[in-house]
Design a protein around this motif. Structure first.
Motif, short mmCIF file in Angstrom:
data_model
loop_
_atom_site.label_atom_id
_atom_site.label_comp_id
_atom_site.label_asym_id
_atom_site.label_seq_id
_atom_site.Cartn_x
_atom_site.Cartn_y
_atom_site.Cartn_z
N ARG A 239 0.41 -0.85 -0.12
CA ARG A 239 -0.07 -0.09 -0.45
C ARG A 239 0.54 1.03 0.32
O ARG A 239 2.06 0.81 0.58
N GLN A 291 -8.46 2.88 -7.61
CA GLN A 291 -8.13 3.19 -6.60
C GLN A 291 -9.12 4.48 -6.45
O GLN A 291 -8.99 4.75 -5.40
N ASN A 294 -11.57 2.88 -4.77
CA ASN A 294 -11.23 2.52 -3.30
C ASN A 294 -12.25 3.27 -2.61
O ASN A 294 -12.63 3.99 -0.85
N TRP A 295 -11.14 4.86 -2.78
CA TRP A 295 -10.97 6.27 -2.33
C TRP A 295 -12.74 6.76 -1.89
O TRP A 295 -12.39 6.77 -0.53
N GLY A 297 -15.18 4.57 -1.67
CA GLY A 297 -15.89 4.01 -0.93
C GLY A 297 -15.42 4.01 0.61
O GLY A 297 -16.87 4.25 1.42
N ASN A 298 -14.02 4.61 0.42
CA ASN A 298 -13.39 4.54 1.94
C ASN A 298 -13.78 6.07 2.72
O ASN A 298 -14.61 5.71 3.69
N LYS A 299 -14.05 6.71 2.19
CA LYS A 299 -14.63 7.94 2.31
C LYS A 299 -15.53 8.15 2.58
O LYS A 299 -16.17 9.09 3.53
N ARG A 300 -16.94 7.62 1.77
CA ARG A 300 -18.33 8.03 2.60
C ARG A 300 -17.97 7.20 3.32
O ARG A 300 -18.77 7.82 4.21
N ILE A 301 -17.93 6.53 4.07
CA ILE A 301 -17.73 5.32 5.39
C ILE A 301 -17.65 5.93 5.80
O ILE A 301 -18.09 6.31 7.59
N ARG A 302 -16.44 6.67 5.94
CA ARG A 302 -15.64 7.12 7.19
C ARG A 302 -15.91 9.02 7.75
O ARG A 302 -16.24 9.08 8.39
#
Length: 361
Positions: A239, A291, A294-295, A297-302
């Motif tokens: 990563r 990517q 992914n970013w 996806g992660n950002k929305r959830i966090r």
DNA sequence: GCCAATGATTCCCC
DNA sequence: GGGGAATCATTGGC
């Protein structure tokens, strides 16, 4: 050596030449003692011929050639050669013959299986291999890893091509050498006893030598594939944090589309491209569409999980984009004053639309 | 070395 | 197939 020859002569003098007439009509001058009994005369004949063969090296070249020719035409030659061949078979060569039936080398089998599994040997599967897909699957990659995937496939194809070229070269060299040796032995079989079995054995030896070379090729090909695979997978597993510029671009988009932070495929591609440009200036890496996905996806959830924590960041980007927007508007006004009235420049990116409410569901 | 941040992966749902 | 949620694994600051 001389002892061996003497032994052979001794042995031959007692050999019965089954199926071959040894009476009279020789191409050579009649040997001594021909007038004796039939059995004794034959022995004497053979003894004389062998003596001539043994002493041929002591004579001058011309004499030897003439003698050689005479011996070659001698009607007893086939019989003599067949006996000599028989003796050779019964002595050392038969021992070597027993070693011929080697079981298939397990290491070679392993290498062959691996090359087949990796798609290096065997029929080509669409320019790449199942292994590439397997590698991608093993790495857990999504469908969109085209850059790394195609890179892997291209390198694998390169290895495959080199392997086949080299293999072809070896096979060709093996065939050429075998033919050469066979011709040589056939040629020599006119002057010394060489049985077809012996030629076969020699061919077997040559093939074994060449297959050991082929094994080395297979081994190094396997190593190359292993290295390629490990590099490919390592590159995917490691990563790397995105550069500051790339994160800023993604954050700008995210906060300016907070009401609907779901970029379309086109937007993702554009973002990936923008991020890659900035990243390549700094680190030398590219960012793929997956990517970006992914970013987000992660950002929305966090973000959803901890809005409070991200509020400060949201405000920061809101202010930043507001300044950018103000500059854009000012430039547009200035532009409209200088020229004919035009529509304000909307900028390369999307119009900021910050909202206090969280619309992520 | 610890720990928060973060990119990637996996599983599940629609 | 895309997204949410949980989780893993690595990075980087302290």
């Amino acid at each position: 050596m001389m002892e061996e020859q003497a032994r052979m002569m001794q042995a031959l003098s007692g050999v019965t030449l089954a199926g071959h007439s040894v009476q009279g009509g020789m191409g050579l001058p009649p040997p001594h003692g021909h007038e004796g009994t039939d059995g004794d005369g034959r022995k004497q004949d053979i003894g004389d011929i062998l003596h001539q063969i043994m002493t041929i090296t002591d004579q001058s070249l011309d004499e030897a050639q003439a003698k050689k020719h005479g011996l070659n035409c001698h009607r007893m030659k086939p019989a003599l050669f067949s006996v000599l061949c028989e003796i050779k078979e019964k002595t050392g060569l038969s021992i070597r013959g027993a070693q011929e039936e080697d079981p298939p080398d397990p290491q070679l089998m392993r290498l062959d299986n691996m090359l087949l599994a990796e798609g290096v040997s065997g029929p080509e599967k669409g320019g790449g291999s199942a292994a590439a897909a397997a590698a991608a699957a093993a790495a857990g990659g999504g469908a969109d890893n085209s850059i790394e995937h195609s890179d892997y496939r291209a390198k694998l194809t390169q290895i495959r091509q080199i392997y086949h070229t080299e293999l072809e070269k070896y096979e060709q060299a093996c065939n050429e050498f075998t033919t050469h040796v066979m011709n040589l032995l056939r040629e020599q079989s006119r002057t010394r006893p060489i049985s077809p079995k012996e030629i076969e054995r020699m061919v077997g030896i040559i093939h074994r030598k060449f297959s050991s070379i082929q094994m080395q090729l297979k081994q190094s090909t396997c190593e190359a594939v292993m290295i390629l695979r490990s590099r490919f997978l390592d590159a995917r597993r490691k990563r790397r944090n995105f550069s500051k510029q790339a994160t800023e671009i993604l954050n700008e988009y995210f906060y300016s589309h907070l009401s609907n932070p779901y970029p379309s495929e086109e937007a993702k591609e554009e973002l990936a491209k923008k991020c890659s440009i900035t990243v390549s200036q700094g680190v030398g890496t590219t960012i793929t569409v997956s990517q970006v996905s992914n970013w987000f996806g992660n950002k929305r959830i966090r973000y959803k999980k901890n809005i409070g924590k991200f509020q400060e960041e949201a405000n920061l980007y809101a202010a930043k984009t507001a300044v950018t927007a103000t500059h854009a508007v000012a430039a547009a006004i200035q532009n409209s004053q200088a020229n004919s009235p035009t529509t304000p420049n909307s900028g390369g990116y999307h119009t900021p639309c910050y909202q206090s409410d969280n619309r992520i569901q």
